[in-house]
Scaffold this active site. Sequence first.
Site, mmCIF file in Angstrom:
data_model
loop_
_atom_site.group_PDB
_atom_site.id
_atom_site.type_symbol
_atom_site.label_atom_id
_atom_site.label_comp_id
_atom_site.label_asym_id
_atom_site.label_seq_id
_atom_site.Cartn_x
_atom_site.Cartn_y
_atom_site.Cartn_z
ATOM 1 N N SER A 9 0.925 -1.337 -0.017
ATOM 2 C CA SER A 9 0.039 -0.118 0.033
ATOM 3 C C SER A 9 0.846 1.334 -0.139
ATOM 4 O O SER A 9 1.706 1.656 1.014
ATOM 5 C CB SER A 9 -1.049 -0.212 1.138
ATOM 6 O OG SER A 9 -1.472 1.186 1.221
ATOM 7 N N HIS A 34 -1.243 -0.948 -4.218
ATOM 8 C CA HIS A 34 -2.285 -0.574 -3.803
ATOM 9 C C HIS A 34 -2.533 1.070 -3.533
ATOM 10 O O HIS A 34 -1.394 1.621 -2.934
ATOM 11 C CB HIS A 34 -2.844 -1.426 -2.577
ATOM 12 C CG HIS A 34 -4.053 -1.074 -1.718
ATOM 13 N ND1 HIS A 34 -5.032 -1.932 -2.350
ATOM 14 C CD2 HIS A 34 -4.461 -0.600 -0.736
ATOM 15 C CE1 HIS A 34 -6.172 -1.512 -1.461
ATOM 16 N NE2 HIS A 34 -5.628 -0.647 -0.433
ATOM 17 N N ASP A 36 -4.678 4.008 -1.873
ATOM 18 C CA ASP A 36 -5.807 4.269 -0.988
ATOM 19 C C ASP A 36 -6.410 5.775 -1.389
ATOM 20 O O ASP A 36 -5.470 6.712 -1.149
ATOM 21 C CB ASP A 36 -5.400 4.206 0.388
ATOM 22 C CG ASP A 36 -5.242 2.935 0.574
ATOM 23 O OD1 ASP A 36 -6.253 1.899 0.643
ATOM 24 O OD2 ASP A 36 -4.048 2.446 1.196
ATOM 25 N N MET A 38 -8.637 8.554 -0.200
ATOM 26 C CA MET A 38 -9.664 8.973 1.051
ATOM 27 C C MET A 38 -10.163 10.541 1.057
ATOM 28 O O MET A 38 -9.449 11.221 0.627
ATOM 29 C CB MET A 38 -8.878 8.794 2.344
ATOM 30 C CG MET A 38 -8.338 7.499 2.681
ATOM 31 S SD MET A 38 -7.368 7.633 4.339
ATOM 32 C CE MET A 38 -6.619 5.793 4.004
ATOM 33 N N HIS A 67 -8.108 1.580 -4.361
ATOM 34 C CA HIS A 67 -9.286 1.460 -3.286
ATOM 35 C C HIS A 67 -10.177 2.832 -2.987
ATOM 36 O O HIS A 67 -9.334 3.720 -2.452
ATOM 37 C CB HIS A 67 -8.557 1.123 -2.043
ATOM 38 C CG HIS A 67 -9.297 0.722 -0.874
ATOM 39 N ND1 HIS A 67 -8.878 0.415 0.523
ATOM 40 C CD2 HIS A 67 -10.878 0.908 -0.739
ATOM 41 C CE1 HIS A 67 -10.035 0.288 1.353
ATOM 42 N NE2 HIS A 67 -10.898 0.630 0.576
ATOM 43 N N MET A 69 -12.039 5.072 -0.973
ATOM 44 C CA MET A 69 -12.841 5.423 0.270
ATOM 45 C C MET A 69 -13.535 6.563 0.113
ATOM 46 O O MET A 69 -12.907 7.610 0.876
ATOM 47 C CB MET A 69 -11.857 5.314 1.299
ATOM 48 C CG MET A 69 -11.373 3.784 1.727
ATOM 49 S SD MET A 69 -9.978 3.829 2.732
ATOM 50 C CE MET A 69 -8.687 3.765 1.483
ATOM 51 N N MET A 138 -12.082 -5.596 4.575
ATOM 52 C CA MET A 138 -11.251 -4.666 5.392
ATOM 53 C C MET A 138 -11.089 -5.249 6.737
ATOM 54 O O MET A 138 -12.314 -5.887 7.430
ATOM 55 C CB MET A 138 -12.184 -3.355 5.580
ATOM 56 C CG MET A 138 -12.167 -2.429 4.475
ATOM 57 S SD MET A 138 -10.627 -2.089 3.809
ATOM 58 C CE MET A 138 -9.650 -1.234 5.227
ATOM 59 N N GLY A 143 -9.241 4.300 6.648
ATOM 60 C CA GLY A 143 -9.019 5.623 7.095
ATOM 61 C C GLY A 143 -7.688 5.966 7.510
ATOM 62 O O GLY A 143 -7.107 6.848 7.229
ATOM 63 N N PHE A 144 -6.927 5.097 8.048
ATOM 64 C CA PHE A 144 -5.495 5.014 8.396
ATOM 65 C C PHE A 144 -4.761 3.719 8.146
ATOM 66 O O PHE A 144 -5.042 2.731 8.514
ATOM 67 C CB PHE A 144 -5.705 5.200 9.975
ATOM 68 C CG PHE A 144 -6.421 6.582 10.363
ATOM 69 C CD1 PHE A 144 -6.001 7.900 10.183
ATOM 70 C CD2 PHE A 144 -7.797 6.372 10.567
ATOM 71 C CE1 PHE A 144 -6.533 9.057 10.228
ATOM 72 C CE2 PHE A 144 -8.475 7.699 10.880
ATOM 73 C CZ PHE A 144 -7.920 9.106 10.494
ATOM 74 N N GLY A 145 -3.411 3.938 8.033
ATOM 75 C CA GLY A 145 -2.400 2.732 8.035
ATOM 76 C C GLY A 145 -1.951 2.442 9.535
ATOM 77 O O GLY A 145 -2.410 3.407 10.307
ATOM 78 N N ASP A 176 -7.439 -6.157 3.664
ATOM 79 C CA ASP A 176 -6.593 -4.959 3.881
ATOM 80 C C ASP A 176 -6.578 -4.498 5.195
ATOM 81 O O ASP A 176 -7.782 -4.356 5.727
ATOM 82 C CB ASP A 176 -7.343 -4.150 2.880
ATOM 83 C CG ASP A 176 -6.712 -2.516 2.611
ATOM 84 O OD1 ASP A 176 -5.514 -2.570 3.474
ATOM 85 O OD2 ASP A 176 -7.024 -1.698 2.126
ATOM 86 N N SER A 199 2.136 -0.725 6.393
ATOM 87 C CA SER A 199 3.249 -0.591 7.276
ATOM 88 C C SER A 199 4.171 -1.836 7.369
ATOM 89 O O SER A 199 5.546 -1.849 7.738
ATOM 90 C CB SER A 199 2.609 -0.466 8.531
ATOM 91 O OG SER A 199 1.416 -0.093 8.962
HETATM 92 C C1 DX5 Z 1 -6.565 1.749 5.201
HETATM 93 C C2 DX5 Z 1 -6.167 1.460 3.881
HETATM 94 C C3 DX5 Z 1 -5.070 0.433 3.747
HETATM 95 C C4 DX5 Z 1 -4.049 0.939 4.556
HETATM 96 C C5 DX5 Z 1 -3.382 -0.329 5.079
HETATM 97 O O1 DX5 Z 1 -7.619 2.348 5.607
HETATM 98 O O2 DX5 Z 1 -7.276 0.914 3.116
HETATM 99 O O3 DX5 Z 1 -4.913 0.185 2.554
HETATM 100 O O4 DX5 Z 1 -2.874 1.489 3.622
HETATM 101 O O5 DX5 Z 1 -1.953 -0.164 5.920
HETATM 102 P P1 DX5 Z 1 -1.430 -1.148 7.061
HETATM 103 O O6 DX5 Z 1 -1.251 -2.418 6.291
HETATM 104 O O7 DX5 Z 1 -0.439 -0.480 7.811
HETATM 105 O O8 DX5 Z 1 -2.403 -1.601 7.952
HETATM 106 ZN ZN ZN Z 2 -6.761 -0.033 1.001
#
Ligand code: DX5
Ligand code: ZN
Length: 223
Positions: A9, A34, A36, A38, A67, A69, A138, A143-145, A176, A199
């Site tokens: 990602s 990937h 993302d 948002m 992806h 969001m 999910m 929303g966050f990594g 994910d 991460s």
């Molecule tokens: C979260 C994203 C993910 C995110 C995953 O909302 O859709 O794709 O980048 O990050 P990790 O692997 O750090 O959970």
């Molecule tokens: Zn994602």
Amino acid sequence: MTQPIVAPSLLAADFANLQRDLELINRSEADFLHFDVMDGVFVPNISFGFPILDVVRRYCQKPIDVHLMITDPDRYIDAFAEGGASVIHVHYEACTHLHRTLSHIREMGCRAGVVLNPHTSITNLEDILDQVDVILIMSVNPGFGGQSFIPHTLPKIARLKQLLLANNSPALIEVDGGVSLKNAPALLEAGADSLVAGSSVFGSPDPLEAIRQLKNSHKPMMA
Ligand code: DX5
Ligand code: ZN
């Protein structure tokens, strides 16, 4: 068990060194990048959009797994398809006319993905399976990594696998959120085909090796 599809990602990349990180992905065993998106409305965070997609398209040789969001994703499907997406995922929770949205993604020449938040039941997919190429589960609230993996995802994937088999659906199962080398074998065992990892790849001292190990996480660990 076959090798999983691995999609690092971009959200976890170093944006001060984006070209370097994209070239690293090119040299890796990753299957997709990937991406993302948002909007700060559907999820409580804003990430990136078309200027970054242009950079990715210029420097990244891997197909792009988008992806979305965002609310009302229909507004942007053409732009992401024309911007180079191979797969476009929309959230079940964001689509009033999901059948139409998924059909449109395919008409634009992309693979159609539907994403389920942790609270959304797989039973909602029963009447849409023919329109779906990938189901993205999910394993965190989007929303966050860097969030912790929700363990309930494992039985959910196993039930989804049964649903797909019962309907002769060739759709792939992608997962994910909080995916790591630790939970990858269990995810694959449950029925996941594709792993998104932010991460655990870019936070690793050796991202190339982290991707290589994820690709090989279907093999039993050596004693
Ligand atoms: C979260 C994203 C993910 C995110 C995953 O909302 O859709 O794709 O980048 O990050 P990790 O692997 O750090 O959970
Ligand atoms: Zn994602």
